[in-house]
Structures are given as C-alpha cells and as structure tokens.
Design a protein around this motif. Structure first.
Motif, PDB file in Angstrom:
ATOM      1  N   HIS A 130       0.839  -1.203   0.000  1.00 45.52           N
ATOM      2  CA  HIS A 130       0.000   0.000   0.000  1.00 45.52           C
ATOM      3  C   HIS A 130       0.867   1.242   0.000  1.00 45.52           C
ATOM      4  N   ILE A 148      -8.248   7.023 -11.306  1.00 45.73           N
ATOM      5  CA  ILE A 148      -7.871   7.105  -9.889  1.00 45.73           C
ATOM      6  C   ILE A 148      -9.079   6.900  -8.976  1.00 45.73           C
ATOM      7  N   TYR A 192     -10.079   3.260  -9.314  1.00 47.85           N
ATOM      8  CA  TYR A 192      -9.076   2.400  -8.681  1.00 47.85           C
ATOM      9  C   TYR A 192      -9.171   2.472  -7.158  1.00 47.85           C
ATOM     10  N   TYR A 193      -9.389   3.654  -6.631  1.00 48.81           N
ATOM     11  CA  TYR A 193      -9.456   3.795  -5.173  1.00 48.81           C
ATOM     12  C   TYR A 193     -10.829   3.438  -4.591  1.00 48.81           C
ATOM     13  N   GLN A 242      -9.915  -1.174  -5.472  1.00 49.08           N
ATOM     14  CA  GLN A 242      -8.749  -1.714  -4.755  1.00 49.08           C
ATOM     15  C   GLN A 242      -8.987  -1.777  -3.237  1.00 49.08           C
ATOM     16  N   GLU A 281      -2.278   3.249   6.949  1.00 48.74           N
ATOM     17  CA  GLU A 281      -2.724   3.167   5.560  1.00 48.74           C
ATOM     18  C   GLU A 281      -3.608   1.931   5.338  1.00 48.74           C
ATOM     19  N   ARG A 335      -7.548   1.980   4.153  1.00 47.29           N
ATOM     20  CA  ARG A 335      -8.096   1.238   3.010  1.00 47.29           C
ATOM     21  C   ARG A 335      -9.180   0.253   3.462  1.00 47.29           C
ATOM     22  N   PRO A 358      -2.463  11.667   1.895  1.00 47.88           N
ATOM     23  CA  PRO A 358      -2.708  10.422   1.171  1.00 47.88           C
ATOM     24  C   PRO A 358      -3.230  10.651  -0.248  1.00 47.88           C
ATOM     25  N   LEU A 359      -4.055  11.684  -0.446  1.00 43.78           N
ATOM     26  CA  LEU A 359      -4.598  11.919  -1.785  1.00 43.78           C
ATOM     27  C   LEU A 359      -3.499  12.235  -2.788  1.00 43.78           C
ATOM     28  N   TYR A 384      -1.850   9.144  -3.662  1.00 42.34           N
ATOM     29  CA  TYR A 384      -2.664   8.318  -4.573  1.00 42.34           C
ATOM     30  C   TYR A 384      -2.506   8.792  -6.022  1.00 42.34           C
ATOM     31  N   ASP A 436      -0.316   7.397  -8.944  1.00 39.35           N
ATOM     32  CA  ASP A 436      -0.725   6.257  -9.770  1.00 39.35           C
ATOM     33  C   ASP A 436      -1.504   6.675 -11.017  1.00 39.35           C
TER      34      ASP A 436
END
Lengths: 493, 487
Positions: free
Chosen positions: B127, B304, B307-308, B311, B352, B356, B416-417, B420, B423
C-alpha cells in the motif's frame, strides 16, 4: 376470527461427497480424521493462497439442477461473503447466491394422496466453514478446520409449503434425490444435510406474505416438523393477541421443545458481498469446460420413477415398491438378486412370481435383520449372488423355507454362503422318496391310534402324522414328498 | 555490480570467466556497503544464497545450467511467500510469519537456478507509492538519498539500481512495479493480468495484482518473463496460453508500426521536463520509422477514483484473515474474542491499511454498494473498452509513468490523496489488465531518472518488449546512460 394460512420456505444445505474439497485438493472425507489433519495452506486461508474450484462439484450442481428441472444459468459467478469468525479462516466464505449456477426447478411431493409442486428458487454452491469445539473445562475454544472448504450445495425453495408435514416430506424426497444422484450422503443426523426454515402466517386469501421468522440449523427429520409446528403456534398466538411477529432468526431448543430468539433483523450482519476476483466467472455453455451431454448421461432413474417401474414391471404392491426403493442400494440389491435367479428371463409371469418372492424375502428377512443390527444394505455380509442361490435352493425344494431362514441367519452373521452352511450342518432337504418312505413306515407303526382316527375320518390326525415325520427327519424332509407318500401309504393300510 | 546485466553475466558464466559465487560475492559487498543507508531489504539471506550459488557453480562446471538465470542473484519483494523464509509484507502483522510454501513465481525463479539474495522492502501490504509506509523503514533512492525510490516495490527497484542484485520480482496493483522502476532508472514490467501466477503473492487487490520483473534492461526483463510466465493450476485466473520466447523477438523492426499518443496526458499538471522527455522519445521512435497516431482514452481520467474504490474494497476483504488467531501478530492481552480481533488488528496494521479497510468496507456496505463498488466496476469496463478501441488503430501506446520524478522523503506522507495521484498514469492499466513496460528515457535537472511507459495489447508482452528494446538500442549512446547512482 381471522383464519391464517401457514407459509413455509426452506433453505437446505447439503455437503457434496466429492473426493477433494471445494477449492483445494485436501481429502473431503474427515469422519475418521484427527482434528486439522485434512487441511492445507489453501483451506487454512494462509497469505497468498488462492482458491481453484473443484470441477466435479460444479458438475454435480448442474446434475442436481437437471434432475430438478432447473435452468442452467448462462453465467455463474462465485462471490465473497465477508464476516469474522474463528471457524472461517479467510474471514470470507466463497459462495454464489447472487449469480447462482442453477435457477428455478421443482420437486413433486405427495401428501395424503395430493400431489403438489414445490418450486426451487435457485441452487448455489459454496464452501463450508470449520468447526468450533468448546471444552467443558477450561476457558478456551478449539478450532478444527477439517470441514473448512467442504463443498456445500444450498437449495432455496419458494415459499410453497403450507404445513410442517409438507416440509418434512419435501426434505425426505430431496434426500432421496441427493442419494440417488450419489452426490451427497444427505444424512441429517451426521450434519451433511441441514436446513433453515422461513415461516410466516397470513390471513387466508391474502397475497402478500406475512413477517417471516427463520429457524436455523434444523438437523433431523423429527425436528423439522416439531420446530415448525411450534413456531406456527407461537406466531398464531401472537397474531391472536393482536401482537406483531418480529422478523428474526430463532433456534430450536430440543430440550425445551421450543424456538428461542437469536438475532433480530436490526442486528443482522452486513456481509459486504462482492464478486470473487480470484475465480473467473463460468459460462457453462461456452462449451469448453462443462460437457452437458456427459452430465445428462449421469442422470439416473430417481426413486419415484423406479418405484413406479417396480409396480409395473414386477407387479409389486405400492408399499413394497416404496420400501425397496427407499434406499438406492437396496433397490439395486433387489434387482440384482432377481437377475441372478435362473429362468427369470423365460416369461413375464415367472419374473413377476419370482420378484414377489425376492421382494418378500428382502423385506421380511433381510431388512428385518439389517434394522436389528442397525446397519445399511451396503454393510450386509450376504451379497446378492449368495441370496439368489439360497432362494433358488428353497424354490427347488432342496431345503425347506424354514431351514432357508435359519441358513440365512447364519449367512448374515458369518458371511458364508448357503452351500458351505448346508454342507457343514447336513441341512439338505430329504427329497429321496426311499428315505422318506422308511421314516413314514416307522411313524405309522408307532402311531396306530392317530392312524385309526384318520381312517375314521378325522382329518386333523393327518397333520399330526406329518408333524411326526418332520420331527423324525429333524425338519429336513421335503413336506410335499412327505404329504404324498403318507397319503399313499395310509390308503394302503 | 551496478549497470551489469543478466545477459552479460550469463555469457561470462558460460565462458567460465566468472562463477556464480563470485557474482554473489560482488552483490553481497554492495549490500554490506550500501544497505545501512539504502534499506532495500527487509531480510538478507547470506547463508542460503551462498549455498545456492555454490550449487549453481557446480552445475556451471558440469555444463548443466538450468537456465540463463542460473547463478544470477535475485531479490524478492517481501510480499511473495518463501518457504521457510520469513515473509512480512513489510508489516509488523507478519513480523514472525514463516510460510510453509513458495509462491509459484519464487519456485519458478529458484527452479531456474537464480540465487535468492534477500527479501526486498516495500510499502506495508504493497500500500503506497514511496516505501515510506514500510514498518521496516523507508528505502532510499540510490540517485538521491533524500528522496523516495517510489513504491510499493521501492526496495526492488532501489536494489537493482544500486547493484545489490541483478533483478527483483515485484508486484504491481496500481503501478507498484512501473513507478519505482521509473523513479530508480531501471526497467520494470507489469505483464497482462493472468500472464504470471499470483499464487503465493500476499493479495492486495486481487483483480488488479500482477507479478513482474524489475531489471536493468528490457532484454533481461524478457529473459525473466520467459521463466515466470504461464498457466498455473494453483491460480484460476492465470491463462492457459503458450509462453513465447520473448528474448528472440526483441530485434524485430518497428518500422511502419503505429504508436498511440494521448494528448490529454500532457495537459494536466505534468512536469515540463517529463513532457519534454516524452516528446524526445517520440522523435526517437519516429526516426525508427514508427508512426504516431493521436488516440483518446475518454474514461482514463476516472481511473484514480475507480481504482481507489475497487482496490480498497478488495483490500478490506483480503486483509480480514489477519486476525491474530492462526498466525501473525496476536495481541498479548484481550477480554474476549471480538476484543482480541480488535487489539491484534489495531496493533498489527498501520494507518494506511486501516484507511483502506475502512474505505473498502464502506463501499461494499449494503446501501452503498451500487453507488460505489458497482458503479466503479461499470466505469472499469468503460476504461477497458477505451483501450480495446484504441488498440484497433495502434500497436502500442506511449505514456508517462508518473506525474513527477522521485519526490522527497516525507513530502507526501501527510497527504494520502497526493500520494494516490502518483498512480494516475499506471492504475488505468491495472484496471484494463493490459501489459505495460516502464523504462528510463531521460534524467531531469536534479539528476533524477524519468521513465516512459509502453502499454500493449492483452498478452502481447512481446510487442511491448520489442518496442522497449528498440528504444534502448537507438539510445545506447546517449550521455545520461553513463550516469552513476550516488551510493
């Protein structure tokens, strides 16, 4: 007063008796295994391991689907049901209720002469969880994961049953079908067949269903009827008092003879279902993986068809046909024994006569002994060939019916065949007219009184004299031969 | 050992001018020298690797080498299970976890004779995009020790760039092979989903996870892929397709081939130096006779958010098994079963992972599933279709790997954003399942590597590697190829 109608739907779980588990190659048979012996990194849910579906289990679901006239879904997808429990190693159960392999279907049941279709909503495939053991002493619990990953069928019915008895009959018929298909031992007492019942009441004539209560983990046929009956009465009382039935899950307490509340709808888990990403969806008709011609070829004659055939082909009574087909192995035993008898193919009349004899024998002798010993036909030491040989000997007068039964008793105990026992004990029937004549002459000499009675017209005396001859032969004289010669000699007296 | 390749060392072993033990010794010296600073490994295996190298040497003497990888030191990202060797996923939760089985890729690599030198550091549970999220400390970028190596396979990319091993096996769920390869100036391949078995890879997002190599050159990557690709009966999602001999197809001419160019990629917030680097790549390919065609991936901009959603949903389910009961961290004290679950997971899992799990649990919950998870799956299908449509007119798509070059350690940990968004060019390819190669194409003014990404059709790794190799050949003599890491 409002009249209520009972509405019952069932969710049945049946363990499949595949050789290996649902998603790994572990042995699926754990009856004699030590705790956690039949486990591997996959069914233990170790990091990084992946499930690979058991093809046989999938084929068997389709087999059941075809047997119950269900529709094979175009696309079948496993999914995850997420929850925490120590008997669930991955913290999710792989199941398939959202996109199940079989949709619809029906089971025809007969209650007191009335035939009725119980519709199936769907059949899906999933994995069983492990078992928790709570030792009486000690503040701990033990986990046995031998059962984790065992393939389970879930059969969900429509709410088509209207009485507890119908639910029991449905379960019995379903058990028979599972056994005839040879896909499950379907033994409720051993836990490889169990069901949950959804029960609700509604005013007669009302279309909408009432509030349902689910009774979990019903594990005997006796319990099905009792638990549902109790629950119907409980709901009836509530409604009678103008109270509401609460939607909840209840459990049957055998010792108290009642259902007890376990958890209400508000407390229900959110299982966060989503498609299982580790297993691609299966499109069974894509042609590559599933061969439906092969599966159709596996479809056997089921109990109802077989029972009807026994009635037509062998002229058996409905009751006898039902008894003989109650167990697939028993029905096979019956037909195999019959086929071993000589002359069976000559004509239909002979076949029917012999079938009646074999049927009577199996029901009155074989089954009686099996029941007494508490074993099933597959554990019977007397194979169909040996039974046929014994019956043939009795049929041809080589031994008397009475002796045949004695010989059978010994065969049942020891597994020896009739020939061995007859030789060892000298039980062969005396049909030799010379030997019989000598004995009868002796009896006449020794019983002049009864002989005079007979001549004076007392028919009873004849029976007495026959008895004396049989006693002298220690039961081995052929009664028919004795009868003829005695008549003959008495006439000459 | 830095800047040397498997091909080169393989030839030398064949010619008996070097032995596997000598190669191992050189790598071990690099580790001894650099590892305190670099921290590219969670576990180093001096004894085991020495033994493996000796055995490999015997095979070389007897002329019975198992493959071209026989005797080559390899690092394994610590998310792959290794039999008898601690496997932590860089999380305290598995600090003492010793698997009783090998991941299929580990078995294939060791069966081919490669020498496992250690387990590479990564973000816990994979992660992250920086390895800052490892419970075993951050890995540093060998080009600038104040910067991250990328992630989550940051240890793998850093170890290869620094010459601690010749290649590493990584995993890529949203860019975790390609982005660190880009940050560290090495080559990384995310194969097609289903091309390499995932068995034994500690799952992150099961429908996205791909296993692939990180090495110095495309040629080396092709060699490794030949060994690790193929159907595995232990992974139902691995496809039963023949494995081409990738290393034979590298030299094919790309003249007349069509390369897709997506203008939108260069319009939003991309670093100027990266734009320039990609434009230069375009010129190189044009000089090789390839044609550029402008294509559109209209739904890529949603990758994104999609995916978020997907995932974390899969993460929340995959991490459920770490309950402290059968293995892994177990709380020392607890009141009852539920309390034990809470404490073990609270102590064993980091922020993290918890983030998630919460996100994923939320999007799968009754009443939210349709709005989030289901919707995300629908958009995922649209993204897939975008790629399918694009590949009707092109052979390959050229794209950046990441919006920036390696960033400073600590720069994004509190956001965190922002993390992210690292990716943005990679996660879309995990959603669509296509193969993609990341390879260095330039250095920026701060002497940090810039990566380029080549995205191919499903199961056409061959084409991707062919394009990568052709680019490497054409730029063999450019100056930046002589740049040296600082460690």
């Amino acid at each position: 007063m409002i009249k209520y109608e009972t509405v019952i739907g069932l969710e049945i779980h049946a363990q499949l008796k595949t050789e290996s588990k649902m998603f790994c190659s572990c042995d699926n048979y754990s009856v004699d295994a030590k705790p956690n012996e039949n486990t591997c990194p996959i069914c233990l849910g170790m990091p990084g391991t992946l499930p690979v579906p058991n093809k046989k289990a999938i084929e068997w679901v389709y087999l059941l689907g075809l047997a119950l006239n269900g529709k094979i879904a175009e696309k079948f997808n496993f999914e995850r049901k997420n929850y925490f429990y120590p008997d669930l190693p991955k913290a999710y159960q792989i199941t398939s209720s959202t996109k199940p392999p079989v949709i619809g279907g029906r089971v025809e049941i007969e209650t007191e002469g009335v035939i009725q279709n119980i519709r199936i909503n769907h059949i899906h495939l999933e994995e069983d969880a492990g078992k928790l053991i709570h030792p009486k002493l000690g503040e701990y619990s033990l986990v046995d994961l031998n059962r984790a990953g065992t393939p389970l069928l879930e059969i969900v019915t429509e709410p088509d049953m209207r009485a507890p008895r119908e639910a029991r009959i449905f379960m019995q018929d379903l058990r028979s079908i599972l056994r005839y298909l040879s896909i499950s031992d379907a033994n409720m007492e051993q836990g490889n067949l169990r069901c949950d019942a959804n029960i609700s009441l509604r005013p007669v004539g009302q279309k909408e269903l009432g509030t349902k209560v689910e009774i979990k983990n019903i594990n005997s046929f006796k319990m099905i009827e009792r638990a549902i009956e109790y629950e119907v009465e409980r709901q009836m009382e509530l409604l009678g008092e103008n109270k509401k039935v609460v939607q909840e899950t209840r459990g049957w307490d055998e010792s108290k003879g009642k259902t007890l509340g376990q958890r209400s709808k508000e407390e229900a888990n959110d299982y966060r279902y989503f498609p299982e990403p580790d297993i691609p969806p299966l499109e069974p008709y894509s042609g590559k993986e599933i061969d439906f011609d092969e599966i159709k070829a596996w479809l056997p004659e089921l109990q109802k068809e077989k029972s009807q055939r026994f009635i037509n082909e062998y002229n058996l009574s409905t009751q006898d046909a039902e008894i003989l087909t109650s167990d697939l192995e028993l029905s096979r035993y019956f037909e195999q024994t019959l086929e071993e008898l000589p002359d069976i193919t000559k004509n239909d009349e002979i076949k029917k006569q012999k079938a009646k004899k074999v049927s009577n024998w199996i029901i009155s002798e074989v089954l009686a002994k099996l029941n007494l010993a508490g074993i099933s036909i597959s554990d019977c030491k007397v194979n169909h060939k040996d039974l046929a040989e014994l019956l043939d000997k009795a049929d041809h007068g080589e031994i008397s019916g009475k002796i045949a039964k004695e010989i059978f008793a010994e065969m049942f105990e020891t597994g020896k065949n009739s020939e061995q026992i007859i030789k060892a004990k000298g039980l062969s029937q005396i049909s030799d007219t010379g030997a019989v004549k000598v004995m009868i002459t002796e009896v006449i000499k020794e019983n002049q009184g009864p002989v005079s009675d007979f001549k004076a017209g007392k028919e009873k005396a004849f029976g007495y004299l026959i008895g004396q001859v049989m006693a002298k032969s220690r039961g081995q004289a052929n009664p028919q031969v004795v009868n003829e010669i005695l008549k003959d000699l008495l006439d000459k007296e | 050992m830095a800047n040397r390749t498997i091909i080169e060392l393989n030839n030398k072993i064949e010619q008996k001018t070097i032995t596997p033990s000598q190669i191992l010794q050189e790598c071990s010296q690099e580790i001894d020298r650099a590892e305190d600073e670099l921290n590219a490994f969670v576990t180093v295996l001096p004894k085991e690797s020495l033994e493996a190298a000796k055995k490999s040497g015997k095979r070389a003497e007897l002329g019975k080498r198992l493959s071209k990888l026989d005797g080559i030191p390899v690092g394994i990202k610590d998310v792959f299970c290794t039999k008898g060797i601690r496997t932590t996923a860089s999380s305290k939760m598995l600090d003492d976890f010793i698997p009783i089985y090998d991941a299929t890729v580990v078995k294939k690599i060791t069966d081919a004779g490669a020498v496992m030198i250690g387990k590479n550091n990564c973000d816990a549970w994979a992660h992250g995009a920086s390895t800052e999220n490892s419970d075993y400390g951050v890995t540093k970028n060998p080009w600038d020790l104040s910067r991250v190596p990328g992630g989550s396979s940051g240890g793998s990319a850093a170890a290869v760039a620094a010459g601690e091993c010749l290649f590493s096996i990584g995993s890529d769920t949203g860019g975790s092979i390609r982005q660190p390869a880009g940050f560290c100036g090495v080559v990384g391949l995310k194969p097609t989903y289903g091309r390499v078995s995932r068995y034994g890879l500690i799952a992150m997002g099961s429908s996205l996870d791909c296993v692939g190599p990180i090495a110095m050159t495309t040629e080396d990557v092709a060699l490794i892929l030949e060994v690790i690709a193929g159907h595995d009966e232990k992974d139902a999602t691995s496809l039963n397709l023949p494995v081409p001999k990738y290393s034979d197809k590298l030299t094919k001419s790309i003249k007349g081939k069509k390369i897709g160019w997506v203008n939108e990629f260069y319009e939003t917030g991309l670093n100027d130096e990266i734009i320039k680097a990609l434009e230069a790549v375009r010129e190189v390919y044009a000089s090789l006779g390839a044609d550029f065609i402008e294509i559109k991936l209209p739904h890529a901009k949603y990758s994104i958010p999609v995916y978020y959603l997907i995932q974390p949903a899969e993460v929340s389910s995959n991490l459920g098994r770490y309950d402290g009961i059968k293995y892994g961290h177990s709380a020392a004290k607890s009141e009852n079963l539920i309390d034990h679950y809470f404490r073990s997971r609270d102590e064993g899992l980091g922020a993290e992972a918890k983030r998630r799990i919460m996100l994923g649990t939320f999007v799968l919950s009754a009443g939210y599933y349709d709005a989030y998870y289901k919707k995300a799956m629908q958009v995922r299908t649209l993204i897939k279709q975008d790629f399918e449509k694009a590949f009707e007119s092109v052979d390959i798509i050229l794209a950046p790997v990441a919006p920036t070059t390696a960033f400073k350690i600590g720069e994004k940990v509190d956001n965190p954003l922002q993390m992210y968004l690292a990716d943005v060019f990679t996660a879309m390819v995990n959603l669509s399942g296509n193969p993609a190669l990341s390879l260095p194409c330039a250095f920026d003014k701060q002497k940090l590597p810039i990566g380029m990404q080549l995205i191919g059709k499903h199961f056409e790794e061959e084409t991707v590697l062919n394009f990568g190799h052709q680019y490497e050949k054409a730029t063999e003599k450019v100056v930046w190829r002589n740049n040296k890491t600082v460690i």
